[in-house]
Design a protein around this motif. Structure first.
Motif, short mmCIF file in Angstrom:
data_model
loop_
_atom_site.label_atom_id
_atom_site.label_comp_id
_atom_site.label_asym_id
_atom_site.label_seq_id
_atom_site.Cartn_x
_atom_site.Cartn_y
_atom_site.Cartn_z
N ASP A 132 1.00 -1.02 -0.01
CA ASP A 132 0.14 -0.03 -0.06
C ASP A 132 0.67 1.31 0.16
OD1 ASP A 132 -2.22 -1.70 -0.01
OD2 ASP A 132 -2.49 -1.80 2.07
N HIS A 133 2.09 1.25 0.54
CA HIS A 133 2.89 2.46 0.71
C HIS A 133 4.07 2.29 -0.44
CE1 HIS A 133 0.55 4.33 3.94
NE2 HIS A 133 0.85 3.31 4.93
N ARG A 134 4.23 1.34 -0.81
CA ARG A 134 5.17 1.09 -1.67
C ARG A 134 6.68 1.15 -1.35
NH1 ARG A 134 2.47 -2.09 -5.26
NH2 ARG A 134 0.47 -0.86 -6.04
N VAL A 135 6.87 0.72 0.00
CA VAL A 135 8.18 0.79 0.80
C VAL A 135 9.13 0.13 0.23
CG1 VAL A 135 9.13 0.88 2.80
CG2 VAL A 135 7.18 1.93 2.70
N ASP A 136 10.22 0.26 -0.02
CA ASP A 136 11.34 -0.79 -0.55
C ASP A 136 11.69 -2.00 0.57
OD1 ASP A 136 11.63 0.56 -3.04
OD2 ASP A 136 13.02 1.73 -2.25
N MET A 137 11.74 -2.84 0.19
CA MET A 137 12.20 -4.01 1.28
C MET A 137 13.47 -4.59 1.03
SD MET A 137 9.45 -4.47 3.20
CE MET A 137 7.93 -3.70 3.11
N HIS A 138 14.47 -4.82 2.02
CA HIS A 138 15.64 -5.20 1.89
C HIS A 138 16.05 -6.05 2.75
CE1 HIS A 138 20.02 -4.68 1.08
NE2 HIS A 138 20.18 -4.55 2.32
N SER A 139 16.71 -7.31 2.44
CA SER A 139 17.20 -8.30 3.47
C SER A 139 18.77 -8.09 3.62
CB SER A 139 16.97 -9.73 2.89
OG SER A 139 15.65 -10.06 2.84
N GLY A 140 18.99 -8.01 4.99
CA GLY A 140 20.46 -7.74 5.27
C GLY A 140 20.57 -6.72 6.44
N CYS A 141 21.64 -6.55 6.92
CA CYS A 141 21.70 -5.65 8.02
C CYS A 141 22.85 -4.46 7.92
CB CYS A 141 22.25 -6.31 9.27
SG CYS A 141 21.05 -7.74 9.77
N THR A 142 22.96 -4.15 6.20
CA THR A 142 23.69 -3.17 6.38
C THR A 142 22.89 -2.28 5.06
OG1 THR A 142 24.85 -4.17 4.49
CG2 THR A 142 25.98 -4.08 6.65
N PHE A 143 23.32 -0.79 5.24
CA PHE A 143 22.53 -0.04 4.24
C PHE A 143 23.31 1.22 3.70
CE2 PHE A 143 21.08 0.52 8.65
CZ PHE A 143 21.42 1.97 8.87
N ASN A 144 23.10 1.54 2.56
CA ASN A 144 23.64 2.68 1.89
C ASN A 144 22.65 3.54 1.19
OD1 ASN A 144 25.48 4.27 0.17
ND2 ASN A 144 27.01 2.87 0.11
N HIS A 145 22.46 4.66 1.50
CA HIS A 145 21.35 5.42 0.84
C HIS A 145 21.75 6.88 0.70
CE1 HIS A 145 17.44 3.33 1.16
NE2 HIS A 145 17.87 2.96 2.12
N ARG A 146 21.36 7.39 -0.70
CA ARG A 146 21.93 8.60 -1.19
C ARG A 146 20.63 9.66 -1.41
NH1 ARG A 146 23.20 9.89 -6.71
NH2 ARG A 146 24.81 11.38 -6.86
N TYR A 147 20.84 10.87 -0.83
CA TYR A 147 19.96 11.67 -0.88
C TYR A 147 20.51 12.82 -1.67
CZ TYR A 147 16.81 15.67 0.35
OH TYR A 147 16.01 16.61 0.43
N VAL A 148 19.83 13.35 -2.90
CA VAL A 148 20.17 14.26 -3.78
C VAL A 148 19.19 15.41 -3.76
CG1 VAL A 148 21.03 14.97 -6.10
CG2 VAL A 148 21.67 12.61 -5.16
N LYS A 149 19.46 16.64 -3.63
CA LYS A 149 18.82 18.02 -3.68
C LYS A 149 19.45 18.85 -4.62
CE LYS A 149 16.14 20.94 -0.85
NZ LYS A 149 14.58 20.68 -1.58
N SER A 150 18.42 19.17 -5.66
CA SER A 150 19.41 20.26 -6.55
C SER A 150 19.30 21.77 -6.01
CB SER A 150 18.38 20.24 -8.01
OG SER A 150 17.14 20.45 -7.97
N ASN A 151 18.25 21.95 -5.18
CA ASN A 151 18.39 23.41 -4.72
C ASN A 151 18.20 23.34 -3.17
OD1 ASN A 151 15.66 21.91 -4.53
ND2 ASN A 151 14.23 23.73 -4.97
N PRO A 152 19.64 23.17 -2.78
CA PRO A 152 19.81 22.97 -1.24
C PRO A 152 19.35 24.22 -0.36
CG PRO A 152 21.84 23.05 -2.35
CD PRO A 152 20.71 22.93 -3.38
#
Length: 310
Positions: free
Chosen positions: A159-179
């Motif tokens: 319903d919320h389309r949240v990403d699912m991930h198996s494992g205990c490490t993560f690496n996320h990138r946030y990009v904003k063009s007008n900071p």
């Protein structure tokens, strides 16, 4: 409680207070005798006809003897939902005194809670019962879905389309063009499955006083006590520098707003985030990495040591 004891206790109540409404007391005893009398029939009498929850003093009644709880008295604008007569300020002392003699099962007994409580202790227990359903942990919406953890995991995915991930490490990138724009935003980036449990990674952009900040934190899909058996770390950096955070994930019993407002996570001020980005402040590129572990008690040293996810 035996039906005979219910019958005798109800009969004795009329002797206890001359102010008890005789008409309504008569209707109570009539219903009890026509139904058995049994404990379940007494519990039904104490059920508010509007919200269907158990009624606690003050229990209100109209001139015709229909009862409802004090919360619903306001909701129905002081009109009896059964006969539409004005409610006034009449208390149903008979039901209030019956309630004092009862013990009730937890309302979450069907979900596994085995406990029984005196009537006036039941409400307090239910507010902290470990078997009570969880609210949907999705951030940034007023989702009213409740359920157990497997149900909510499916709900978040479908319903919320949240990403699912198996494992205990993560690496996320946030990009904003007008900071340089001031921003208030909330995301649930990922639900992680590790150690047989589920964890929600959140990312927030908001004002801390007058300063724009970014914050990442982890919540555990389970109760507070079990959440404390896990640890996690977060790291953000660039240009040869980094910020790190270590802590225990908060239970989804705490809302994401409560966790954010307590600053229990990795908080990065926008100026620092732009420095990490290394783009002359024209674009924000923020990478958040981390890992989750389970604390294990070392019986020899008497301390917790991390059990890393393979």
């Amino acid at each position: 409680m035996e039906s005979g004891s219910i019958d005798s206790s109800v009969s004795s109540l009329i002797m206890m207070d001359e102010d008890v409404n005789l008409h309504h007391f008569s209707s109570i005893t009539t219903k009890l005798h026509s139904n058995g009398p049994t404990a379940s029939s007494v519990y039904q009498l104490l059920e508010c006809p509007v919200c269907t929850n158990s009624m606690y003093p003050p229990i209100h009644q109209c001139h015709n003897g229909h009862t409802l709880c004090s919360t619903c008295k306001t909701r129905v604008h002081n009109r009896c939902p059964t006969c539409r007569q004005e409610l006034g300020d009449i208390r149903c002392l008979a039901l209030e005194k019956i309630a004092e003699s009862l013990e009730l099962p937890c309302r979450y007994s069907s979900l596994g809670c085995p406990d029984v409580f005196p009537y006036y202790s039941k409400l307090k227990h239910e507010s902290i019962c470990n078997f009570r359903p969880y609210n949907c942990p999705y951030a940034g919406s007023d989702c009213s879905v409740v359920g157990d953890i497997p149900y909510l995991v499916t709900h978040l995915r479908d319903d919320h389309r949240v990403d699912m991930h198996s494992g205990c490490t993560f690496n996320h990138r946030y990009v904003k063009s007008n900071p340089m724009e001031v921003e208030n935003a909330t995301w649930m980036l990922t639900v992680f499955h590790c150690f047989g449990q589920y964890f929600c990674l959140h990312f927030e952009a908001f004002q801390l006083g007058t300063a724009p900040v970014y914050m990442a934190f982890l919540r555990f899909m389970g109760d507070e006590r079990e959440a404390r058996t896990y640890g996690y770390s977060l790291e953000v950096g660039g240009n040869g520098r980094k910020l790190t955070y270590e802590g225990s994930p908060r239970s989804i019993r705490d809302s994401h707003k409560k966790v954010r407002d307590s600053h229990d996570g990795l908080v990065v001020y926008r100026n620092m985030a732009l420095f990490f980005s290394g783009t002359d402040r024209k674009e924000l590129k923020l990478r958040v990495t981390g890992r989750i572990w389970k604390e294990q008690q070392n019986p020899e040293a008497g301390v917790c040591i991390p059990n890393l996810c393979s």
